[in-house]
Enzyme design. Structure first.
Site, short mmCIF file in Angstrom:
data_model
loop_
_atom_site.label_atom_id
_atom_site.label_comp_id
_atom_site.label_asym_id
_atom_site.label_seq_id
_atom_site.Cartn_x
_atom_site.Cartn_y
_atom_site.Cartn_z
CG HIS A 82 -5.47 1.76 -6.55
ND1 HIS A 82 -5.51 1.14 -5.47
CD2 HIS A 82 -4.90 3.08 -6.31
CE1 HIS A 82 -4.70 1.63 -4.42
NE2 HIS A 82 -4.17 2.93 -4.98
CG ASP A 161 4.52 -1.66 -1.54
OD1 ASP A 161 4.99 -0.54 -1.80
OD2 ASP A 161 3.32 -1.94 -1.08
NE ARG A 168 8.30 5.27 -0.54
CZ ARG A 168 7.10 5.13 -1.28
NH1 ARG A 168 6.67 3.91 -1.52
NH2 ARG A 168 6.64 6.05 -1.72
CB SER A 183 4.33 1.67 -3.93
OG SER A 183 3.47 1.43 -2.82
CE LYS A 187 0.47 -1.10 -2.63
NZ LYS A 187 0.93 -0.12 -1.34
N1 URA Z 1 0.03 4.49 -1.72
C1 URA Z 1 0.93 3.31 -1.91
O1 URA Z 1 0.28 2.28 -1.92
N2 URA Z 1 2.00 3.37 -1.99
C2 URA Z 1 3.05 4.52 -1.88
O2 URA Z 1 4.07 4.64 -1.99
C3 URA Z 1 1.99 5.84 -1.58
C4 URA Z 1 0.70 5.74 -1.62
#
Ligand code: URA
Ligand code: CA
Length: 435
Positions: A82, A161, A168, A183, A187
């Site tokens: 990632h 999320d 947020r 977060s 994923k």
């Molecule tokens: N990228 C994400 O996937 N989550 C966040 O909270 C910030 C950036």
């Protein structure tokens, strides 16, 4: 349990228990906890932070809020990579075939999203016929057979999320390292990763603009990985200027092919070898980063990484002739050179602003409804530290519009030239592992 008590507890700096965090995330996902209470909680987290245990609990609560992809039918350790975003980041296109060619299974779920260029899927879709709308069974078969497949995001992954990130975004609570780290990690884990290789960017074009912040984020994610039983490594890499030379969709596919042939830009090649070595070690295909790197260098030299790319493209319906015949990729009608107004050293090439120029040409999406033009973008001829003569090209602009004066003006404003010698920024700042 009452949400108001948990907000108060966090506000006053106490640690929440596993059960309390599960209560919050489950309640919010199911709509029992309203946005106003969740906003107050997120703001309390932003100010008070979260302990490593809380971050791990939050990550797993978000994973459990939706579907989890089961990749157990794929043999071997599934490593996911990632990157925390950047400009002209072609690494996934290269790393997939590169590590697959030495036996690391890559089962990648990827997205489109907004940005300067498309996401990995958009880039691959510049190849005629290539598609990622495949069923999970076919996806697993392809990875078992070819070691590499990419599937568009499907199913109901980490709904908590999605909901919390959107909240947020409008409550000024994005910028909390524990919330960002959990977060991202949630994923990757929900998508079935056994091990995770993180490329945390730093600089103007990155999500985290400062080295300090990038380090904190990397350490937080590696720590979460350790606590939830996923081997995780992180590299902090430079994003003050774009990575590699190409910024665009077909242009980056071309750059990936060049790199797999051993003729890519130096920075992009080096970062791919660094991240790739980590992936090989995480997948337990080599004992040391040194051995892993040798395997990858050999795969580039003997053509097996490139062969892997051809097989991968063809297996998902794409035209593999583009590898030997790049003219079969979409081509922009016009090419213009961005000529330097003065002689000197390139001192700054502000990554996000250069990326914006590519987006304005049509390479990326400004809104969800924007349509991508695969053929357009930029190829940088100079990078920070390089000397440029007056009138020499700094970049080539690939456009389907005949007039690019405003793009040129934008680029000139965001590329600084100095009389004094300038050093290129470091490519890799630090590497974190959880061993
Ligand atoms: N990228 C994400 O996937 N989550 C966040 O909270 C910030 C950036
Ligand atoms: Ca690039």
């Amino acid at each position: 349990m009452r949400m108001v008590d948990l907000i108060e507890k966090k506000r006053d700096g106490y640690e929440l228990s596993t059960e309390e965090i599960q209560f919050i995330i489950q309640g919010y996902t199911e709509g029992d906890i309203p946005d106003y209470q969740m906003s107050a909680w997120a703001m309390a987290v932003l100010f008070q932070g979260m302990t490593p245990n809380e971050q791990a609990d939050l990550t797993m609560a978000m994973v459990q809020s939706g579907d989890e992809i089961d990749l157990s039918e794929i043999q071997g350790i599934k490593v996911d990579k990632h990157s925390t975003g950047g400009v002209g980041d072609t690494t996934t296109l290269i790393l997939g075939p590169l590590v697959a060619s030495v036996g690391v299974p890559v089962a990648k779920m990827s997205g489109r999203g907004l940005g300067h260029t498309g996401g990995t899927i958009d880039k691959l879709e510049s190849i005629n016929g290539f598609h990622t709308e495949i069923e999970k069974e076919q996806f697993i078969d392809l990875v078992n057979k070819n070691k590499l497949a990419i599937m568009g995001q499907s199913g109901n992954l980490t709904p908590a999320d999605k909901k919390l990130y959107a909240l947020r975004d409008v409550t000024a609570t994005v910028n909390s390292i524990p919330l960002i780290a959990s977060s991202i990690m949630s994923k990757k884990i929900a998508a079935g990763a056994d091990a995770i290789c993180l490329d945390v960017k730093t600089g103007a074009g990155a999500f985290m603009k400062t080295l300090e912040g990038s380090k904190e984020l990397a350490q937080a994610m590696v720590r979460i990985g350790q606590k939830v039983g996923r081997k995780t490594m992180a590299v902090i890499s430079d994003m003050s200027q774009p990575l590699g030379n190409a910024i665009g969709n077909a242009l980056e596919v071309q750059e990936a092919i060049d790199t797999l042939k051993g003729k890519g830009p130096e920075d992009l090649t080096e970062l791919c070898l660094t991240l790739g070595s980590q992936m090989v070690v995480l997948a337990e295909k080599a004992d040391s980063l040194h051995d892993a790197r040798e395997m990858l260098e050999k795969a580039i030299e003997n053509g097996s990484a490139l062969d892997q790319f051809k097989i991968f493209i063809a297996s998902q319906g794409g035209d593999p002739t583009i590898v030997d015949h790049p003219e079969n990729l979409p081509q922009a009608t016009f090419q213009f050179e961005l000529e330097s107004k003065e002689a000197g050293y390139i001192a700054e090439m502000v990554a996000n602003e250069i990326g914006t120029a590519a987006m304005l040409l049509g390479a990326g999406r400004e809104t969800k409804e924007s349509v991508i033009d695969h053929s357009v973008g930029l190829v940088l001829r100079k990078k920070i530290g390089d000397y440029v003569q007056q009138g020499e090209s700094i970049a080539t602009i690939y456009s389907n519009r005949e007039n690019v004066n405003s793009i040129k003006k934008w680029l000139h404003e965001n590329i600084k030239i100095s009389n004094e010698k300038v050093e290129a920024p470091p490519l890799i700042y630090e590497i974190f592992t959880n061993e």
